[in-house]
Design an enzyme around this catalytic site. Structure first.
Site, mmCIF file in Angstrom:
data_model
loop_
_atom_site.group_PDB
_atom_site.id
_atom_site.type_symbol
_atom_site.label_atom_id
_atom_site.label_comp_id
_atom_site.label_asym_id
_atom_site.label_seq_id
_atom_site.Cartn_x
_atom_site.Cartn_y
_atom_site.Cartn_z
ATOM 1 N NE ARG A 57 -47.211 -24.540 -93.647
ATOM 2 C CZ ARG A 57 -47.693 -24.200 -94.856
ATOM 3 N NH1 ARG A 57 -47.639 -25.064 -95.856
ATOM 4 N NH2 ARG A 57 -48.200 -23.015 -95.066
ATOM 5 C CE1 TYR A 110 -48.500 -47.706 -83.343
ATOM 6 C CE2 TYR A 110 -48.990 -46.083 -85.034
ATOM 7 C CZ TYR A 110 -48.861 -46.430 -83.697
ATOM 8 O OH TYR A 110 -49.103 -45.489 -82.738
ATOM 9 C CG ASP A 182 -43.441 -48.770 -90.600
ATOM 10 O OD1 ASP A 182 -42.309 -48.678 -90.077
ATOM 11 O OD2 ASP A 182 -44.466 -48.323 -90.058
ATOM 12 C CE LYS A 207 -42.465 -46.198 -81.652
ATOM 13 N NZ LYS A 207 -43.228 -45.368 -82.534
HETATM 14 C C1 LIG Z 1 -44.183 -49.684 -86.938
HETATM 15 C C2 LIG Z 1 -44.673 -48.309 -86.608
HETATM 16 N N1 LIG Z 1 -44.938 -47.447 -87.602
HETATM 17 C C3 LIG Z 1 -45.384 -46.194 -87.353
HETATM 18 C C4 LIG Z 1 -45.616 -45.763 -86.059
HETATM 19 C C5 LIG Z 1 -46.115 -44.363 -85.827
HETATM 20 O O1 LIG Z 1 -45.068 -43.546 -85.407
HETATM 21 P P1 LIG Z 1 -45.234 -42.252 -84.490
HETATM 22 O O2 LIG Z 1 -45.702 -42.714 -83.158
HETATM 23 O O3 LIG Z 1 -43.870 -41.648 -84.494
HETATM 24 O O4 LIG Z 1 -46.255 -41.382 -85.163
HETATM 25 C C6 LIG Z 1 -45.340 -46.619 -84.993
HETATM 26 C C7 LIG Z 1 -45.561 -46.170 -83.599
HETATM 27 O O5 LIG Z 1 -45.509 -46.915 -82.659
HETATM 28 C C8 LIG Z 1 -44.860 -47.930 -85.268
HETATM 29 O O6 LIG Z 1 -44.596 -48.807 -84.295
#
Ligand SMILES: Cc1ncc(COP(=O)(O)O)c(C=O)c1O
Length: 402
Positions: A57, A110, A182, A207
């Site tokens: 962890r 998001y 992000d 992604k």
């Molecule tokens: C721009 C963005 N940030 C964060 C996330 C969250 O990521 P995760 O699905 O890996 O938790 C997503 C998920 O689609 C996203 O599109």
């Protein structure tokens, strides 16, 4: 690694031949705990008096390798790899903010992040102001003595609006405020938030970085002090959003081809965006690479002329007597190659109709305010042959007339 170019760094960073076997590929250290020759050694490792591992962890060699690669990717001093993108975002907030702090965020983020900002942070006594971060004067006006962080996504999901990261970072620096970006939608070699002045970068590694649609993971990258705080307070101690060594291994493998994949995603997306612009059924195409995008000039600089692989477009009302909402659903249901799916950055083209698939429960007025109109469709353009993608859409557009 600094002297090497991006394509070289992303292959070699974090990957040293294994100490015991000399294996070139980093082994998957699939273990919860590590053994010691003596209690003294355990104490020394635990308190950092000697290098080593104690418990996965806190740290694991396969995870360390991907963290090193992610530093090279974004040009950061340190990185923390997490079990999901939301794990990275949650750990960033818990690790960097405390009760009484104020956070400014873009108003289009998001959905999971939006929920955390509107619900979890206020419950923890953290004040949140969400606004259109394209408006720099509005950002300046929102700054308070307790503002600790500005958080942005650029381009935004799914409307692909940009925030000027460099300008926001300059404003933040004047007030001693951290900027976190992000960068999931446009990872390097497209966009480098740290080089543009941001302090922290988060990713849904799920992604483009892993890029094969078979991992859920996240990361935060920044300077050593901030990452240590995020690791200690967020990831390892409180939230425990520790990734599996297997996912770290898959990401090490996937990331090696990131520059090649990104180039192809961008090339395909540009061609598909131009194709969509010419379709009479389409009212509007959102893609920062198009001259028609209102922030194309900023995109040219900030996104290194690459623009990523995500497009959204709006269908017209009344195609063959259909509402835009019904046309959106019908178009997707007639596709034969593109997958109807959320997520993005996979080799496969993924397409979604937010109004019916993900935002069905959001009141129409609120949905419209954030640009999710009835006929809006988002495409994560994959790596298939571009003509096959165009032909698939073409036959689905034709099916709207039947
Ligand atoms: C721009 C963005 N940030 C964060 C996330 C969250 O990521 P995760 O699905 O890996 O938790 C997503 C998920 O689609 C996203 O599109």
């Amino acid at each position: 690694m600094d002297k090497y170019r991006f394509e070289t760094k992303i292959i070699h960073a974090g990957q040293k031949p294994d100490k015991t076997s000399k294996a070139l590929a980093t082994p998957i250290y699939q273990t919860s705990t590590f053994c010691f020759d003596s209690v003294e050694e355990a104490g020394d490792v635990n308190f950092g008096r000697q290098p080593g591992y104690m418990y996965s962890r806190a740290a694991n060699p396969t995870v360390d390798a991907i963290q090193e690669k992610l530093c090279a990717l974004e040009g950061g001093e340190a990185a923390v790899f997490t079990s999901s993108g939301m794990g990275a975002i949650g750990s960033l907030m818990v690790g960097m903010l405390e009760s009484g702090d104020h956070l400014i965020s873009g108003d289009t983020v998001y959905g999971g992040t939006d929920y955390v900002l509107r619900t979890n942070l206020p419950r923890m006594g953290i004040e949140v102001t969400m606004l259109d971060t394209r408006d720099l004067e509005a950002v300046k006006a929102a700054i308070k003595p307790n503002t600790k962080m500005i958080y942005v996504e650029s381009p935004t999901n799914p409307t692909l609006k940009l925030t000027d990261i460099s300008a926001i970072s300059k404003i933040a620096k004047e007030h001693g405020i951290k900027v976190a970006v992000d960068n999931t939608f446009s990872p390097p070699p497209i966009q480098y938030p740290l080089a543009l002045g941001a302090d922290l970068v988060v990713h849904s590694v799920t992604k483009y970085i892993n890029g094969h649609g078979d991992v859920i993971a996240g990361a935060v990258i920044g300077n050593a002090e901030d990452i240590q705080s995020i690791k200690a307070h967020g990831v390892t101690k409180l939230c425990g959003t520790t990734p599996s060594p297997f996912n770290a291994y898959l990401t090490l493998r996937g990331a090696k081809t990131l520059p090649l994949r990104i180039r192809q995603h961008c090339e395909n997306a540009m061609e598909l965006a131009r194709f969509l612009e010419k379709r009479e059924e389409v009212k509007l195409v959102n893609y920062p690479g198009l001259e028609s995008h209102p922030q194309h000039e900023l995109a040219k600089v900030q996104m290194n002329g690459m623009y990523s692989g995500i497009i959204s477009f709006e269908l017209k009302e009344g195609i063959n007597g259909l509402s835009a909402f019904e046309a959106g659903k019908k178009l997707l249901n007639n596709l034969k190659l593109m997958a109807i799916a959320v997520s993005l950055g996979d080799p496969d083209t993924l397409i979604e109709h937010p109004a019916s698939m993900t935002h069905d429960n959001v009141p129409v007025e609120e949905r419209m305010k954030i640009g999710i109109t009835d006929g809006l469709i988002r495409v994560s353009v994959g790596l298939e042959h571009i003509d096959d993608l165009k032909e698939d859409l073409e036959q689905a557009f034709e099916a709207l007339q039947k």
